[in-house]
Design an enzyme around this catalytic site. Structure first.
Site, PDB file in Angstrom:
ATOM      1  N   GLU A 163       0.955  -1.234  -0.044  1.00  0.00           N
ATOM      2  CA  GLU A 163       0.082   0.011   0.022  1.00  0.00           C
ATOM      3  C   GLU A 163       1.007   1.460  -0.130  1.00  0.00           C
ATOM      4  O   GLU A 163       1.761   1.387   1.101  1.00  0.00           O
ATOM      5  CB  GLU A 163      -1.059   0.027   1.301  1.00  0.00           C
ATOM      6  N   GLU A 259     -12.225   2.669   5.160  1.00  0.00           N
ATOM      7  CA  GLU A 259     -11.161   2.915   6.009  1.00  0.00           C
ATOM      8  C   GLU A 259     -11.211   4.259   6.699  1.00  0.00           C
ATOM      9  O   GLU A 259     -11.354   5.438   5.991  1.00  0.00           O
ATOM     10  CB  GLU A 259      -9.826   2.847   5.643  1.00  0.00           C
TER      11      GLU A 259
END
Ligand code: MN
Length: 310
Positions: A163, A259
């Site tokens: 990520e 998120e």
């Protein structure tokens, strides 16, 4: 069955379309039995298919208990973590790299044990503010370390996701292009790019370019949807409709995970690591209900545009 160019993790939804998920830290700050039960039950109730379980300390996760609770509620797990300076695999110090590799191997083991086929996050360097650029020797250590971890992950049928995070949280991989370069050097089939709109907004020119480039290489494996301030979707300055249109355009069929972090829920240590200094929300149920509605609506709109206008 699975198109490897659009869903390399092979994680699918129980219903049609992408598996939609939520990060566990919107519900709880840790993972004892009570927290696990609450996070899994709340996820199932909210309409999401998937729960991303943080493995910042894999030894603290009771894998059998977790697997049982997930099965009871029909929720699919994925896993994520970040490294710290003392487990930084992009360090030039061999002992530090070894600690990082061991932590990632433990995470892969626990992920496999709870039924997760995915371990992602900024797992290539410390998730922290660096005061100097990454070095060639440090990057080479990260490549070698990820090769070792990818091989162990392959044994457990686990995909690793790198990520890219913003410049204040890593000095090694801030963009999708850097993630693709690192993946090319690692040279393992089970390593993908994990895009996050919050970080893309800071580091990339737009939402569509990184999506297209990762998909073109068959490496778009996981997507985090977070707002510019990491609060309620649609209340910040991100081009989230543009992100959903790009995902539809490339035929992305993998997980899309909401998120968001608020000091109302996360632990003081995690809040400090991610600079969560404010309570952007206090009601997790309200936050997640709104996020599920927003994601569903924008995915539907993006697919409709794709079908009717291209
Ligand atoms: Mn993220």
């Amino acid at each position: 069955m699975t198109d490897p160019t659009t869903n390399p993790t092979g994680i699918t939804s129980g219903t049609a379309g992408n598996a939609l998920g939520v990060h566990a830290l919107v519900w709880v700050s840790g993972w004892d039995r009570r927290q696990c039960r609450h996070a899994v039950a709340a996820t199932a109730r909210s309409g999401f298919d998937l729960l991303e379980v943080p493995l910042l300390d894999p030894a603290q996760v009771d894998a059998d208990m977790t697997a049982g609770v997930l099965a009871e509620h029909g929720v699919t797990p994925t896993c994520s973590l970040g490294l710290a300076f003392d487990t930084d695999i992009s360090s030039e110090d061999g002992d530090t790299v070894t600690r990082g590799v061991n932590l990632l191997l433990d995470a892969v083991q626990v992920a496999g044990d709870i039924g997760s086929r995915y371990v992602g996050g900024p797992i290539y360097s410390a998730m922290d503010k660096y005061r100097r650029p990454a070095t060639a020797a440090g990057r080479a250590n990260a490549v070698a370390a990820l090769r070792t971890v990818a091989a162990a992950a392959h044994e457990r049928d686990v995909t690793l996701g790198l990520e890219p995070v913003n410049r204040y949280e890593s000095n090694l991989v801030n963009t999708a292009e850097q993630a693709l370069d690192l993946i090319a050097d690692v040279g393992a089939d089970n390593v993908v790019v994990h895009l996050d709109s919050y970080h893309m907004h800071i580091e990339q020119a737009d939402m569509a370019g990184p999506v297209r480039r990762c998909a073109a290489e068959g490496r778009l494996g996981y997507v985090h949807v977070g707002e510019s301030h990491r609060g309620h979707l649609g209340t910040g300055s991100l081009d989230l409709p543009g992100l959903f249109r790009a995902l539809a355009e490339v035929g992305y069929a993998g997980p899309i995970v909401f998120e968001s972090f608020s000091s109302a829920v996360v632990s003081p240590a995690f809040a400090s690591a991610l600079a969560v200094w404010r309570d952007l929300w206090t009601d997790s149920d309200d936050l997640v209900r709104a996020a599920h509605a927003y994601m569903t609506a924008h995915l539907h709109a993006a697919r409709t545009v794709r079908r009717d206008h291209t």
